[in-house]
Design an enzyme around this catalytic site. Structure first.
Site, PDB file in Angstrom:
ATOM      1  N   HIS A  70      98.537 122.420  71.297  1.00  0.00           N
ATOM      2  CA  HIS A  70      99.458 122.825  72.372  1.00  0.00           C
ATOM      3  C   HIS A  70      99.860 121.592  73.187  1.00  0.00           C
ATOM      4  O   HIS A  70      99.845 121.583  74.417  1.00  0.00           O
ATOM      5  CB  HIS A  70      98.819 123.903  73.250  1.00  0.00           C
ATOM      6  CG  HIS A  70      98.756 125.234  72.575  1.00  0.00           C
ATOM      7  ND1 HIS A  70      99.714 126.212  72.731  1.00  0.00           N
ATOM      8  CD2 HIS A  70      97.863 125.733  71.681  1.00  0.00           C
ATOM      9  CE1 HIS A  70      99.412 127.261  71.992  1.00  0.00           C
ATOM     10  NE2 HIS A  70      98.288 126.992  71.333  1.00  0.00           N
ATOM     11  N   TYR A 336      88.197 122.291  73.762  1.00  0.00           N
ATOM     12  CA  TYR A 336      89.060 122.015  74.913  1.00  0.00           C
ATOM     13  C   TYR A 336      88.449 120.903  75.767  1.00  0.00           C
ATOM     14  O   TYR A 336      89.139 120.001  76.236  1.00  0.00           O
ATOM     15  CB  TYR A 336      89.211 123.256  75.786  1.00  0.00           C
ATOM     16  CG  TYR A 336      90.110 124.355  75.254  1.00  0.00           C
ATOM     17  CD1 TYR A 336      90.509 124.417  73.918  1.00  0.00           C
ATOM     18  CD2 TYR A 336      90.554 125.358  76.099  1.00  0.00           C
ATOM     19  CE1 TYR A 336      91.311 125.437  73.450  1.00  0.00           C
ATOM     20  CE2 TYR A 336      91.374 126.384  75.646  1.00  0.00           C
ATOM     21  CZ  TYR A 336      91.744 126.424  74.323  1.00  0.00           C
ATOM     22  OH  TYR A 336      92.547 127.437  73.869  1.00  0.00           O
TER      23      TYR A 336
END
Length: 360
Positions: A70, A336
């Site tokens: 992303h 993440y």
């Protein structure tokens, strides 16, 4: 609000697009570093973190200073207004009637920070709801009806299968075929995804948690849920032809015309509904409760001090929301965090989406 099903404490698009995809900074940083060590079941696996980061680099190149997935995005801000309807499901303070601030980020799946917007690419929305260090809720959602994978290994294998073959603009068909043969759960999920074509843009997209969580009330009752953000606006401007940032620029123009709003719906599971497999949908007849309204008021180019430097870790949860045993949650949290640490130490370059360059 009566007769809601409860479980007690001890109770149980496009094929190429899917393959290719998938406050003050100091205050956010303090929350991130503490939450990762506290919440992450996978935190000790240095080899897993390195394997995933190397996989992203192999497929997408270095992408210095950007998220490793992303990577292309736009910062937004606004507020969430609870209507109090979730108060007997969750003791989280942000579900009491009233408003809390929101920092968010729209994104496209994939690790190329300057990719040309594709209408069928999965779209993401990350939100940090509430105040850092004071019961903040972070959630990273997609506009898909189900997630393509149900395990970290499945995600990693799909990542490698998505590598573009030079000169073709497409993944290797043999790699794709072998991956789908080895992961029938992804093949089935992609069939579901293809039956739910995306809206025109970000503004008319529904975003879903896909993973299951538990809402926990004052009595300690744990209710398994998934949530979704359903747009109040039923349309979005179509991307302009030939614009490499068409989806994002259309969103910027739409926000200039006024706030965009989404209803937050919480869907309650029934016994037997899958809680640890995000490739499987829940039946359409499950009860959903409207618990508040998300209002986004402004967009900004990613920069220090906005969503650029927020880690939308799905395990940063307020008291009153708990994770399920879905293996993707701890894996997402760990990767993440690794991506966050890596990109914050890398040199920065301008993002592709520049709000000031978007004309009327």
């Amino acid at each position: 609000m009566t007769n809601r099903p409860r479980w007690g404490v001890n109770a149980a698009v496009n094929r190429r697009s899917v393959l290719v995809g998938l406050g003050a900074v100091g205050a956010f940083l303090a929350v991130d570093l503490g939450a990762v060590a506290y919440a992450n079941k996978w935190i000790g696996s240095d080899s897993a973190r390195t394997t995933f980061l190397n996989g992203f680099r192999t497929v997408n190149g270095p992408q210095l200073g950007f998220r490793k997935n992303h990577a292309k995005g736009l910062a937004v801000s606004g507020y969430f207004e609870s209507n109090g309807n979730a108060a007997d499901l969750s003791r989280a303070a942000l579900f009491r009637p009233g408003q809390v601030p929101v920092v968010g980020r729209f994104s496209l799946s994939g690790g190329d920070a300057h990719v040309t917007d594709a209408p069928g690419a999965p779209r993401g929305l990350g939100l940090a709801i509430g105040f850092p260090g004071r019961g903040q809720w972070r959630t990273a959602m997609l506009n898909l009806p189900v997630f393509p994978d149900n395990s970290p290994r499945g995600f990693y294998d799909r990542l490698l299968a998505s590598k573009i073959v030079p000169g073709t603009g497409q993944p290797d068909p043999a790699a794709t075929k072998a991956f789908l043969a080895a992961h029938p759960e992804t093949a089935a999920a992609m069939d579901i995804i293809k039956k739910h074509p995306p809206g025109k843009g970000f503004g008319d997209s529904t975003f879903r948690s896909l993973n299951a969580f538990y809402f926990v009330n004052d009595a300690g009752v744990r209710t398994p849920v998934r949530w979704s953000l359903v747009p109040q606006q039923n349309s979005a401007p179509a991307p302009r032809s030939g614009n490499a940032n068409g989806l994002f620029d259309a969103l910027i123009r739409q926000l200039r015309g006024g706030p965009l709003r989404w209803h937050l719906l919480v869907t309650i599971a029934q016994p037997g509904d899958p809680l640890t497999d995000a490739t499987l949908p829940w039946p359409d007849d499950r009860q959903s409760i409207d618990v508040g309204l998300l209002t986004l008021t402004a967009a900004a180019t990613e920069a220090p001090g906005n969503a650029r430097d927020v880690n939308f870790d799905p395990l940063v949860l307020p008291d009153g929301i708990e994770p399920s045993d879905d293996p993707l949650l701890s894996a997402r949290s760990d990767i993440y965090a690794a991506s966050y640490r890596q990109r914050t130490g890398e040199p920065k370059s301008p993002p592709a989406v520049q709000v000031s360059e978007v004309g009327p």
